[in-house]
Design an enzyme around this catalytic site. Structure first.
Site, PDB file in Angstrom:
ATOM      1  N   GLU A 190      28.692  82.458 -11.383  1.00  0.00           N
ATOM      2  CA  GLU A 190      28.478  81.158 -12.027  1.00  0.00           C
ATOM      3  C   GLU A 190      27.941  80.151 -11.024  1.00  0.00           C
ATOM      4  OE1 GLU A 190      29.193  77.187 -13.691  1.00  0.00           O
ATOM      5  OE2 GLU A 190      29.974  78.002 -11.823  1.00  0.00           O
ATOM      6  N   ASP A 227      34.144  83.679  -9.850  1.00  0.00           N
ATOM      7  CA  ASP A 227      33.665  83.427  -8.495  1.00  0.00           C
ATOM      8  C   ASP A 227      33.969  81.990  -8.073  1.00  0.00           C
ATOM      9  OD1 ASP A 227      31.703  82.659 -10.494  1.00  0.00           O
ATOM     10  OD2 ASP A 227      30.329  82.199  -8.853  1.00  0.00           O
TER      11      ASP A 227
END
Ligand SMILES: [Zn+2]
Length: 370
Positions: A137, A74
């Site tokens: 994350e 991400d």
């Protein structure tokens, strides 16, 4: 070693540009997850994807041992449609309207380059590699936090996800705690009968004004970043919410800091006849990897083999490495060359992208530390 086993800057750059062109803001990792799973499989990795989207791609070794190499899929914030621009200075930037996404696509591109090299020369000795590619994350290490690492066999690992000069090894990371502090007062008409009210906003303000915030000591910081409360000019507010965080490399100092913030809130609530709910949620826990530990020594040896100086880096933030450490897989975090991550000025030098891939290759193909 044959010429085929050298990092190819053009190929690496093109992989990186492919990855940054795929939208992947936190919470929207479906497409990048599909692309990555297919790419890792194409190199001969066995892949699994868990319920929240974390991918583990396992590349079989030609010698004993298993290491973890971690990245996240991400990107920070909500930016989409990244347009990478390569400057005459050899630096890759966005067009200035979005982040670049070098965090963490520089790390991912390095992993794919590594696989290209290992695949091209089956004679190279290397351990089994468990590539762990997390989701979420950027929203508080959600992927690594929720991940079940029970099926992993890695004895130690490397997280490709920090800024810092080439050669940096992040060996020490803080504990981070999110604070949500809710003051409850009593609503009343401020013009007609203010005596009946208890201002939650005033209690919250008193609490903040008596807290020690900012840099507390060398290891510890604390902040109240958001304050909300009240509903109208003429209503004594019965609710105020403070959102903040505290971090420290020293767990005891952090505990002391949070306790002092809690006491400030309780004293302020008491002074105004309000009540307070003080929530402290640990987002990640400190780790410290000693210089004689396996991941540190293997990273350091690889960095030195490329003629670079090893820089022991104490970070102010966390990575998925905090959770892998907490779950029993000792990890250090390595720089990927990214600079100004999470900002529209985010950039990466091609030379650094290449050097980070060389370091990764040297780690994986170097001798295992005892
Ligand atoms: Zn990152």
């Amino acid at each position: 070693m044959s010429g085929a086993t050298q990092v190819d800057p053009d190929r690496l750059l093109s992989t990186f540009l492919d990855l940054v062109s795929i939208d992947s803001p936190t919470g929207h990792e479906e497409e990048i997850g599909r692309v990555l799973e297919a790419r890792f499989r194409a190199f001969g990795c066995a892949t699994t994807k868990d319920a929240i989207g974390n991918i583990v791609a396992t590349y079989p070794g030609t010698r004993d041992g298993t290491i973890l190499v971690a990245t996240h899929m991400d990107t920070a914030g909500t930016d989409r449609g990244v347009v990478a621009v390569i400057g005459d200075d050899g630096i890759i930037r966005s067009d200035g309207t979005t982040i670049l996404g070098a965090d963490d696509k520089s790390g991912l591109a390095g992993c794919l380059e590594l696989l290209t090299l290992l695949r091209a020369d089956p004679e190279i000795a290397h351990p089994t590699i468990e590539f762990v590619i997390t989701v979420g994350e950027e929203s508080g290490l959600v992927g690594s936090r929720q991940m079940d690492v029970g099926s992993l066999r890695a004895t130690h690992g490397f997280v490709l996800d920090t800024a810092g000069v080439m050669g940096s090894v992040t060996y020490w990371s803080p504990t981070s705690v999110y604070l949500t502090i809710t003051f409850h007062g009593r609503k009343a008409h401020a013009g007609v009968e203010p005596e009946k009210g208890v201002s939650a906003v005033q209690a919250a303000a008193r609490a903040i004004s008596t807290m020690t915030l900012g840099r507390i000591d060398e290891e510890t910081v604390a902040n109240i970043g958001i304050m909300t409360g009240g509903e109208a000019r003429n209503i004594i507010p019965d609710l105020a919410v403070l959102s903040g965080m505290a971090r420290s490399h020293d767990q005891a100092k952090l505990d002391t800091q949070i306790e002092s913030m809690r006491l400030a809130c309780e004293a302020a609530a008491l002074a105004f006849g309000a009540t307070v709910d003080f929530e402290a949620e640990e987002i990640y826990r400190t780790y410290k990897i000693e210089e004689d530990a396996q991941p540190y020594r293997e990273a350091a040896a690889a960095i030195r083999s490329l003629g670079l100086e090893v820089i022991a880096r104490k970070s102010g933030g966390g990575t998925d490495g905090n959770y892998f450490n907490a779950k029993g897989i000792p990890c250090v975090a390595l720089t990927t060359g990214m600079v100004d991550e999470h900002a529209t000025t985010e950039h990466i030098a091609i030379d650094d992208l290449v050097m980070a891939a060389k370091i990764l290759f040297a780690i994986v193909t170097g001798p295992a530390a005892d």
